[in-house]
Design an enzyme around this catalytic site. Structure first.
Site, PDB file in Angstrom:
ATOM      1  N   CYS A  88      16.460   2.165  -3.408  1.00  0.00           N
ATOM      2  CA  CYS A  88      16.804   3.083  -4.820  1.00  0.00           C
ATOM      3  C   CYS A  88      17.161   4.281  -4.905  1.00  0.00           C
ATOM      4  CB  CYS A  88      15.544   2.306  -5.575  1.00  0.00           C
ATOM      5  SG  CYS A  88      15.724   2.320  -7.372  1.00  0.00           S
ATOM      6  N   HIS A 192      14.489  -3.261  -4.298  1.00  0.00           N
ATOM      7  CA  HIS A 192      13.437  -2.797  -3.808  1.00  0.00           C
ATOM      8  C   HIS A 192      13.166  -2.954  -2.813  1.00  0.00           C
ATOM      9  CE1 HIS A 192      12.425   0.606  -6.490  1.00  0.00           C
ATOM     10  NE2 HIS A 192      13.509   0.163  -7.147  1.00  0.00           N
ATOM     11  N   GLU A 194      10.960  -3.413  -1.205  1.00  0.00           N
ATOM     12  CA  GLU A 194       8.636  -3.815  -0.787  1.00  0.00           C
ATOM     13  C   GLU A 194       8.589  -4.174  -2.647  1.00  0.00           C
ATOM     14  OE1 GLU A 194      10.218  -0.627  -3.996  1.00  0.00           O
ATOM     15  OE2 GLU A 194      10.653  -1.489  -2.303  1.00  0.00           O
TER      16      GLU A 194
END
Length: 212
Positions: A88, A192, A194
């Site tokens: 990001c 992202h 995650e």
């Protein structure tokens, strides 16, 4: 450093959802994730991950605010050849400059600038938020690390590289936006991992094995 174990430095500069990234890296197979603001740990790391949420300016100020950190990162990545992943705003910091809240210098590891997403269609919402396709071009500067799929995005600014050869993947949000950049042993993703469930964990798992 523990014999036979690979140390991954997850850089803590006050600008990232560190623990969710660390948990995702461990779920992807990372043995030793060192959440660190210590340049010496970065110099000794086998791999480096730079997360980032918030504004380009705040993240840049936080990173340069840690004495010796940018120098340690540069030495380990450019001289030592350690694989590097920016996530990001951590990806955006690879650029020459960011234009959020004025002009702010970036690392300039991949030439280009980070600018606001232009609203070309009134139906397009900014920030670009949610799941979107990640599509690959004909060239693959990330050497197999990025695969096509769907990932989770959240951003209002986007990276425009000077050289299209450094674009590893694109997404579409009222027009093409760069989803990933890469150069040698450096890769950055706008999305992202995650938060991208199986797609994101698979990417992180490949990064842990990546030998650029």
């Amino acid at each position: 450093m523990t014999a036979g174990r690979s140390i991954l430095a997850l850089i803590d500069y006050g600008a990232g959802n560190l623990h969710s990234v660390a948990n995702a890296l461990r779920a992807a197979g990372a043995e030793d994730v060192a959440i660190t603001a210590n340049p010496d740990v970065v110099r000794a790391a086998d791999r480096i991950v730079l997360p980032g949420v918030g504004s380009f300016r705040a993240c840049a100020e936080g990173l340069w605010g840690i004495r010796g950190m940018v120098e340690a990162m540069t030495e380990r990545v450019h001289v030592g050849g350690a694989p590097f992943l920016g996530i990001c705003v951590g990806m955006q910091l690879l650029a020459t400059r960011g234009l959020e809240h004025g002009v702010t210098r970036g690392l300039d590891w991949i030439g280009g600038q980070v600018q606001r997403i232009e609203r070309t269609d009134p139906a397009i919402k900014i920030p670009h938020m949610g799941w979107n396709d990640v599509s690959l071009g004909r060239k693959d500067p990330a050497q197999g690390l990025i695969e096509p799929g769907e990932a989770y995005f959240l951003h209002s600014y986007h990276f425009q590289p000077d050289d299209g050869a450094h674009v590893a993947a694109m997404t579409d949000h009222g027009g093409g936006l760069v989803a990933a950049v890469a150069k040698d042993n450096i890769v950055g993703v706008q999305f992202h991992p995650e938060k991208s469930q199986a797609y994101g964990l698979a990417l992180l798992s490949r990064f842990l094995e990546w030998k650029p």
